[in-house]
Motif scaffolding. Structure first.
Motif, mmCIF file in Angstrom:
data_model
loop_
_atom_site.group_PDB
_atom_site.id
_atom_site.type_symbol
_atom_site.label_atom_id
_atom_site.label_comp_id
_atom_site.label_asym_id
_atom_site.label_seq_id
_atom_site.Cartn_x
_atom_site.Cartn_y
_atom_site.Cartn_z
ATOM 1 N N LEU A 19 -3.560 4.595 6.607
ATOM 2 C CA LEU A 19 -3.805 3.711 5.424
ATOM 3 C C LEU A 19 -2.419 2.901 5.057
ATOM 4 C CD1 LEU A 19 -6.581 5.274 3.330
ATOM 5 C CD2 LEU A 19 -6.586 3.163 4.389
ATOM 6 N N VAL A 70 -1.483 0.140 7.363
ATOM 7 C CA VAL A 70 -2.485 -0.921 7.370
ATOM 8 C C VAL A 70 -1.952 -1.553 5.895
ATOM 9 C CG1 VAL A 70 -4.630 -1.543 6.476
ATOM 10 C CG2 VAL A 70 -4.587 -0.040 8.182
ATOM 11 N N GLY A 71 -1.611 -0.776 4.780
ATOM 12 C CA GLY A 71 -1.344 -1.542 3.441
ATOM 13 C C GLY A 71 0.183 -2.130 3.399
ATOM 14 N N ILE A 83 -3.028 -6.803 9.189
ATOM 15 C CA ILE A 83 -3.993 -6.109 8.867
ATOM 16 C C ILE A 83 -4.242 -5.818 7.328
ATOM 17 C CG2 ILE A 83 -5.689 -4.196 9.676
ATOM 18 C CD1 ILE A 83 -3.787 -3.885 12.009
ATOM 19 N N GLY A 84 -5.396 -6.028 6.972
ATOM 20 C CA GLY A 84 -5.541 -5.526 5.613
ATOM 21 C C GLY A 84 -6.045 -6.750 4.403
ATOM 22 N N THR A 139 -5.155 -6.887 -1.818
ATOM 23 C CA THR A 139 -6.102 -5.757 -1.151
ATOM 24 C C THR A 139 -5.179 -4.808 -0.391
ATOM 25 O OG1 THR A 139 -7.726 -7.753 -0.588
ATOM 26 C CG2 THR A 139 -7.667 -5.612 0.821
ATOM 27 N N LYS A 140 -4.112 -5.441 0.085
ATOM 28 C CA LYS A 140 -2.995 -4.331 0.456
ATOM 29 C C LYS A 140 -2.348 -3.446 -0.624
ATOM 30 C CE LYS A 140 -1.191 -7.053 4.551
ATOM 31 N NZ LYS A 140 -1.023 -6.042 5.726
ATOM 32 N N ILE A 193 -4.960 -0.940 -0.965
ATOM 33 C CA ILE A 193 -4.945 0.183 -0.043
ATOM 34 C C ILE A 193 -3.735 1.232 0.080
ATOM 35 C CG2 ILE A 193 -4.588 0.229 2.735
ATOM 36 C CD1 ILE A 193 -6.165 -2.233 3.008
ATOM 37 N N THR A 194 -2.647 0.742 -0.216
ATOM 38 C CA THR A 194 -1.362 1.440 -0.353
ATOM 39 C C THR A 194 -1.665 2.512 -1.432
ATOM 40 O OG1 THR A 194 -0.058 -0.503 0.479
ATOM 41 C CG2 THR A 194 1.110 1.489 -0.595
ATOM 42 N N CYS A 243 -3.750 5.190 -0.080
ATOM 43 C CA CYS A 243 -2.883 6.056 0.741
ATOM 44 C C CYS A 243 -2.208 6.879 -0.219
ATOM 45 C CB CYS A 243 -1.943 5.079 1.342
ATOM 46 S SG CYS A 243 -0.492 5.917 1.945
#
Length: 155
Positions: free
Chosen positions: A14, A17-18, A24-25, A30-31, A34-35, A38
């Motif tokens: 994750l 991705v973040g 990606i992401g 959104t990032k 995601i972070t 994570c």
């Protein structure tokens, strides 16, 4: 320890991705989410690892000080201390991930024009006066002091 390793692995995926440099992401919001997810994975991984190391250390110390325990006795070794240090670092890293990306949740953008734009704006206002069509005389020379710019002028 297996759950700590699994949570750490998914947290690392994750984190990749973040990151802002990956494509990606999706969007920045959104990032950021995601972070933060994570970071939660890393916090949970650190708690699981800390729990496992502490339970094993408790078992070693209780067997060591038990006079009725006749098998081979162990002492606390470097692996336990490395496990405790790693789990604390994982928890701290998770908190850093969660709190570093809070700026992605708000959609405010600030721009810094620098101290030179402040000087040129003040100079234009002083020379031109209130009405831009009527220029005034140059103001008398004043000694320069850095107090007029605040504490972040030289950064």
């Amino acid at each position: 320890m297996i759950s700590a390793v699994c949570l750490g692995f998914f947290g690392a995926i994750l984190a990749l991705v973040g990151m802002k440099c990956t494509k990606i992401g999706g969007s920045e919001t959104t990032k950021a989410r995601i972070t933060c997810l994570c970071g939660l994975h890393f916090i949970l991984s650190g708690i699981c690892s800390l729990t496992a190391c502490s339970l094993y250390a408790h078992r070693i110390t209780s067997e060591f000080f038990d006079p009725l325990f006749v098998k081979q006795k162990f002492e606390l070794g470097a692996a336990l201390f490395i496990g405790w240090a790693g789990s604390v670092l994982s928890i701290l890293g998770g908190f850093i991930f969660c709190f570093s990306m809070t700026e992605g949740f708000s959609i405010r953008e600030y721009s810094y024009n620098g101290a030179t734009s402040l000087i040129t704006t003040q100079t234009k206002i002083t020379k031109m006066g209130r009405n831009p069509g009527t220029p005034q005389k140059d103001p008398p020379e004043q000694s320069f002091s850095g107090k007029q710019f605040g504490r972040n002028a030289y950064v």
